[in-house]
Design a protein around this motif. Structure first.
Motif, PDB file in Angstrom:
ATOM      1  N   GLU A 760       0.825  -1.212   0.000  1.00 52.76           N
ATOM      2  CA  GLU A 760       0.000   0.000   0.000  1.00 52.76           C
ATOM      3  C   GLU A 760       0.857   1.260   0.000  1.00 52.76           C
ATOM      4  N   HIS A 761       1.955   1.228   0.755  1.00 47.83           N
ATOM      5  CA  HIS A 761       2.833   2.396   0.814  1.00 47.83           C
ATOM      6  C   HIS A 761       3.492   2.635  -0.541  1.00 47.83           C
ATOM      7  N   HIS A 763       2.291   1.886  -3.351  1.00 46.43           N
ATOM      8  CA  HIS A 763       1.249   2.319  -4.283  1.00 46.43           C
ATOM      9  C   HIS A 763       0.824   3.766  -4.028  1.00 46.43           C
ATOM     10  N   GLU A 764       0.648   4.117  -2.770  1.00 44.96           N
ATOM     11  CA  GLU A 764       0.057   5.418  -2.444  1.00 44.96           C
ATOM     12  C   GLU A 764       1.098   6.505  -2.200  1.00 44.96           C
ATOM     13  N   VAL A 765       2.256   6.145  -1.672  1.00 37.68           N
ATOM     14  CA  VAL A 765       3.241   7.156  -1.285  1.00 37.68           C
ATOM     15  C   VAL A 765       4.418   7.186  -2.255  1.00 37.68           C
ATOM     16  N   ARG A 767       4.823   5.492  -5.137  1.00 36.12           N
ATOM     17  CA  ARG A 767       4.322   5.515  -6.508  1.00 36.12           C
ATOM     18  C   ARG A 767       5.405   5.066  -7.511  1.00 36.12           C
ATOM     19  N   LEU A 786      -6.405  -1.491  -5.403  1.00 33.01           N
ATOM     20  CA  LEU A 786      -5.277  -0.647  -5.788  1.00 33.01           C
ATOM     21  C   LEU A 786      -5.193  -0.663  -7.309  1.00 33.01           C
ATOM     22  N   LEU A 861      -8.328   1.563   3.244  1.00 37.74           N
ATOM     23  CA  LEU A 861      -7.134   1.746   2.437  1.00 37.74           C
ATOM     24  C   LEU A 861      -6.090   2.528   3.223  1.00 37.74           C
ATOM     25  N   ALA A 863      -4.167   4.997   2.455  1.00 36.60           N
ATOM     26  CA  ALA A 863      -4.307   6.456   2.359  1.00 36.60           C
ATOM     27  C   ALA A 863      -5.463   6.947   3.194  1.00 36.60           C
ATOM     28  N   GLN A 867      -5.341   9.635   6.215  1.00 38.92           N
ATOM     29  CA  GLN A 867      -6.153  10.852   6.134  1.00 38.92           C
ATOM     30  C   GLN A 867      -7.093  10.965   7.325  1.00 38.92           C
TER      31      GLN A 867
END
Length: 914
Positions: A760-761, A763-765, A767, A786, A861, A863, A867
């Motif tokens: 996840e990191h 993918h989201e951070v 990239r 994702l 998720l 992110a 958030q």
């Protein structure tokens, strides 16, 4: 004879009193004094034809070199340990000592023993250290690896704040064997990767910097010899002046613009060079600045995992460098290794190198002809460096002559080629500017088979110098010269019985029978009477006496003339050193381009498209090392696979491939081959694929396999986590990330959680474009949420209970790991295999965990969690509910993966109650 005698002579009353005190001889007093001035080096103390070592030096050297430890005299009642090595074989012993990390101070006799004797019988021969030999200051051919640079690196830091992380690091590195000198500026985050790219043999740094734990561990991890020096070596205030004085210029403006950190590092390395060379100034090139952002950054762990230049066991054979090296010169091999260590990030520069490779692919006959000439070209740069440092011999001069001759032939062949690409055209111009006249002069002056050392003489070719030829005739053919003179006298006087003879009393003399002596006695001014015998008389002449004197000194005078010729030729060569160095670099460029062309042709490599996009599309990609190993072993043909990690459609970032499948199926090979293709593409090589489109990779990360780091107290899992942390904290969207089996070193749920969060990191951070191999099949469900995550698996087939690996990467997810089948192939006892099947069946039947799809639906998720956590931390207290309050108390950065999952379950429980 001077008193190079037993180092300690017992006092006269020792025998009677049994006293253990001993008097220090002058020679040993000299040794102790010189050793005290060089406490950190083994002292090679010259005594005639040997280098002797005493005391602890002897004990260390005897063990390291496998030579006999003896004793010589006594000191304070104890035997003095001693060992020695012959001067003529010293290089071999030096190589072994330096390879073991020792430093050696070479102490030579500075005068002839006969001169010392004139000062008195008790006088000791004057000696002094002429050189400190360290791993980074070697120049001798036998001590160096022809295909590897021998870098000495200086490291310093200039603080920009109170925190160590705020410091700016300066790097300066030289190769004394070629004269190259480079500088760069870096920061703590990049430092490890920069050092790994340079791969120095010796690192010089201020002693106070080495005392910092983080820096010490980082430097020690490079595997180089470490030489701490006083801070005064790195004086930033005088750095520019030190460089200007070294290169004898008034300003450094002509060399380029350097930062203060770079100047300080450069001054430090020059101070160390002057210390080890005892004031001598090696002929270094002016420093050049290497742009920090011009190279793909590859950290040490990634270099080790991918085995770029060495395998995990430290061997060159089996590495990527070994598999692609088709160079035929030492300089070419060094340049190839340097390009592999630091791939470019500028597509234009990469294309320039590719053009050279492509040119030779289109001109195969020219390429093969040039490679044949290159094989005959010696190592110009290293031979020139030894000559300039006055460590060279006649064979170095001959090497340069042969190299310049090869340069002329290569120049002629390339002149006929049309449309040379820019890199090869520049090389041609450098070859054209080489001092070919000097090369011809060297060829004319030197014997084709000269001795190793100039002091041995005999290296100047016959016919080059008339005076030398005459002296050699006198030295080597004195009897013929005497015979000619005897014939002349006999004919002139009409005395066939006239003889010219020699004895140790009279030297050379003319002898005639007593009855015929009147013909000589008649001209006493010319024929001088020396001795009357019973039946003969002996005479001499001024001509014969002069000839005798010339014969006696002919050898010394001939050697003196040869040494004068050597010095003159060496001085001419040093004066023309810049064009010779440029020609040496040009030959290396041609060698590398031709070698990569040969590689591309032999291995069916394609030219990759490298641009500033985020593409990474490989069709029919292959692992360069494994493919060649299979071919050599006569095994299976390598199965090529595609990969596409670039953005798809309207996506702005690269994709992540999540790869599942059994062990032994080829996941790790697939991961590594894509990383290696990126490295090859950006170093300017063609790549093992049917086609390749690579958007520039600025940082390459690979975590494939791990081992304990016992020296730093780290377990295998800790090493894995440290490497993973480095990736997740540093990778950006231009990075290429290769991750294999993250989380397998701990409990199942912990490992699954870590791998889940890492994906996840990424993918989201981060990239980043990434390949992520795993045995956690539950992770495949992440592809549902994702959008840039794609599942892929390695195709296998089962046949009669066995698993058949097809080594083909296909879309989809594996349903299981086939671990028991792999264990069976490994040879586990049949009973163990059957029992494992039984246990697996029961575990799968009792497994009550939620399906991955359900878990995906329940977990927010990554992110969203971040958030929501941030929102909860800033929400008004009056509006807070229990879930948000709990979120406000969570710091995601402080949670372990397991604690994160437990926190999520608590939040879910609070919501249900709510």
């Amino acid at each position: 004879m001077p008193t190079d005698q037993s180092p300690y002579t017992p006092a006269p009353n020792d025998a009677a009193s049994g006293a253990s005190d001993a008097r220090v001889t002058p020679m040993m007093a000299q040794f102790i004094e010189i050793k005290a001035a060089n406490p950190d080096s083994l002292l090679f103390y010259r005594m005639g034809d040997f280098y002797e070592m005493f005391f602890e030096d002897a004990e260390i050297a005897s063990q390291a070199l496998g030579i006999t430890l003896t004793k010589r005299g006594k000191h304070q009642g104890e035997d003095i340990p001693m060992c020695g090595v012959p001067v003529h074989a010293a290089d071999d012993y030096l190589q072994k000592l330096i390879g073991l990390g020792h430093r050696v101070a070479v102490c030579e006799q500075m005068e002839d023993p006969a001169e010392a004797k004139k000062r008195g019988s008790k006088s000791v021969v004057r000696r002094d250290v002429i050189r400190l030999v360290t791993p980074g200051t070697l120049t001798e051919e036998r001590l160096l690896n022809a295909g590897s640079n021998n870098f000495l690196l200086a490291l310093t830091r200039l603080r920009t704040g109170a925190d160590t992380a705020d410091g700016v690091f300066g790097l300066a590195w030289i190769d004394m064997s070629t004269g190259s000198f480079q500088v760069a500026e870096t920061d703590l985050q990049r430092l490890s990767a920069d050092l790994a790219q340079i791969d120095p043999r010796e690192i010089v740094l201020p002693d106070n910097l080495l005392q910092e734990t983080e820096i010490r561990h980082l430097v020690e991890g490079q595997g180089a010899a470490i030489s701490p020096v006083p801070r005064a070596f790195f004086d930033g205030a005088t750095a520019a002046d030190r460089l200007a004085n070294y290169f004898r210029v008034k300003t450094l403006d002509g060399f380029g613009n350097f930062s203060r950190a770079e100047l300080t590092a450069a001054a430090g390395i020059l101070a160390y060079v002057e210390k080890t060379q005892l004031g001598e100034r090696p002929p270094l090139d002016p420093p050049t600045r290497e742009a920090a952002r011009g190279r793909m950054l590859i950290d040490p762990a990634t270099r080790a995992n991918l085995e770029l230049t060495r395998t995990l066991s430290g061997e060159r054979q089996g590495s990527l460098l070994s598999s692609i090296d088709r160079t035929v010169t030492g300089a070419g091999a060094r340049m190839l290794a340097s390009r592999l260590a630091g791939p470019l990030t500028d597509p234009a520069e990469i294309a320039t190198r590719q053009d050279s490779v492509g040119f030779f692919l289109d001109n195969e006959i020219l390429r093969d002809s040039l490679r044949a000439e290159l094989k005959a070209a010696p190592d110009l740069a290293r031979a020139l460096s030894r000559i300039a440092m006055q460590r060279g011999g006649p064979r170095d001069l001959l090497s340069i002559a042969q190299g310049l001759e090869a340069t002329a032939r290569i120049l002629t062949q390339m002149k006929s080629a049309e449309d040379l690409p820019p890199e090869l055209a520049a090389a041609w111009r450098d070859l054209a500017a080489a001092p070919h006249d000097l090369g011809a002069e060297l060829t004319r002056a030197l014997d084709p088979e000269p001795p190793l050392l100039k002091r041995d003489g005999g290296f100047v070719a016959a016919g080059y110098d008339a005076n030398l030829d005459e002296l050699r005739d006198l030295r080597d053919a004195s009897r013929k010269v005497i015979a000619r003179l005897q014939a002349d006298y006999s004919e002139e006087l009409g005395l066939r019985s006239l003889k010219i003879k020699h004895n140790n009393v009279l030297g050379w003399f003319i002898e005639v029978p007593a009855g015929q002596a009147d013909k000589l006695s008649a001209d006493p001014a010319r024929f001088i009477h020396r001795q009357t015998m019973a039946g003969a008389m002996r005479f001499t002449t001024t001509e014969l006496a002069d000839l005798e004197s010339r014969i006696a000194s002919a050898g010394e005078r001939a050697l003196a003339i040869e040494l004068e010729i050597f010095d003159r030729l060496a001085a001419q060569l040093v004066a023309d050193s810049e064009p010779v160095k440029a020609a040496a670099r040009a030959l290396a460029v041609i060698d590398v381009a031709a070698a990569l062309s040969k590689l591309a042709q032999d291995e069916n490599y394609c030219r990759p498209l490298v641009d500033m996009s985020l593409a990474f599309a490989i069709e029919g990609g292959r692992h360069p090392v494994v493919e060649q190993a299979l071919r050599r072993g006569g095994g299976d043909t390598f199965v090529a696979n595609d990969s596409n990690l670039g953005p798809q459609g309207k996506e702005a970032s690269g994709r992540i491939w999540l790869i599942t499948g059994p062990n032994m199926a080829g996941k790790s090979t697939f991961l590594r081959q894509n990383a290696l293709i990126a490295v090859l593409a950006q170093m300017g090589s063609f790549v093992p694929a049917a086609s390749a489109h690579v958007g520039v990779v600025d940082r390459l990360f690979s975590r494939v396999g791990a081992a304990d780091d016992l020296a730093r107290g780290r377990s295998t899992f800790m090493v894995e986590m440290v490497e993973t942390a480095a990736i997740l904290n540093q990778a950006g969207e231009r990075a290429l990330v290769i991750l294999d089996e993250i989380g397998r070193g701990t409990a199942t749920f912990d490992g699954l959680s870590i791998a889940w969060a890492a994906i996840e990191h990424l993918h989201e951070v981060n990239r980043s474009r990434a390949l992520f191999a795993t045995h956690y099949h539950e992770l495949t469900a992440l592809a549902q949420r994702l959008p840039r995550l794609t599942n892929a698996t390695v195709s296998v087939k089962e046949w009669n209970g066995d698993v058949v690996f097809l080594h083909e990467i296909i879309p989809g997810a594996a349903d299981r790991s086939y671990g028991i089948q792999v264990a069976k192939l490994a040879g586990l006892p049949a009973a163990v295999v059957e029992r494992a099947k039984s246990v697996l069946s029961q575990l799968e039947e009792k497994d009550r965990r939620s399906p991955a799809e359900t878990l995906i639906d329940e977990l927010p998720l990554f992110a969203a969690v971040v958030q929501t956590t941030k929102a909860a931390a800033t929400a008004p207290a009056a509006k807070a509910d229990p879930v948000l309050e709990a979120l406000g108390e969570i710091n995601p950065d402080d949670l372990t993966p397991r604690e994160a999952l437990e926190a999520l379950y608590r939040l879910k429980s609070l919501k249900a109650k709510g």
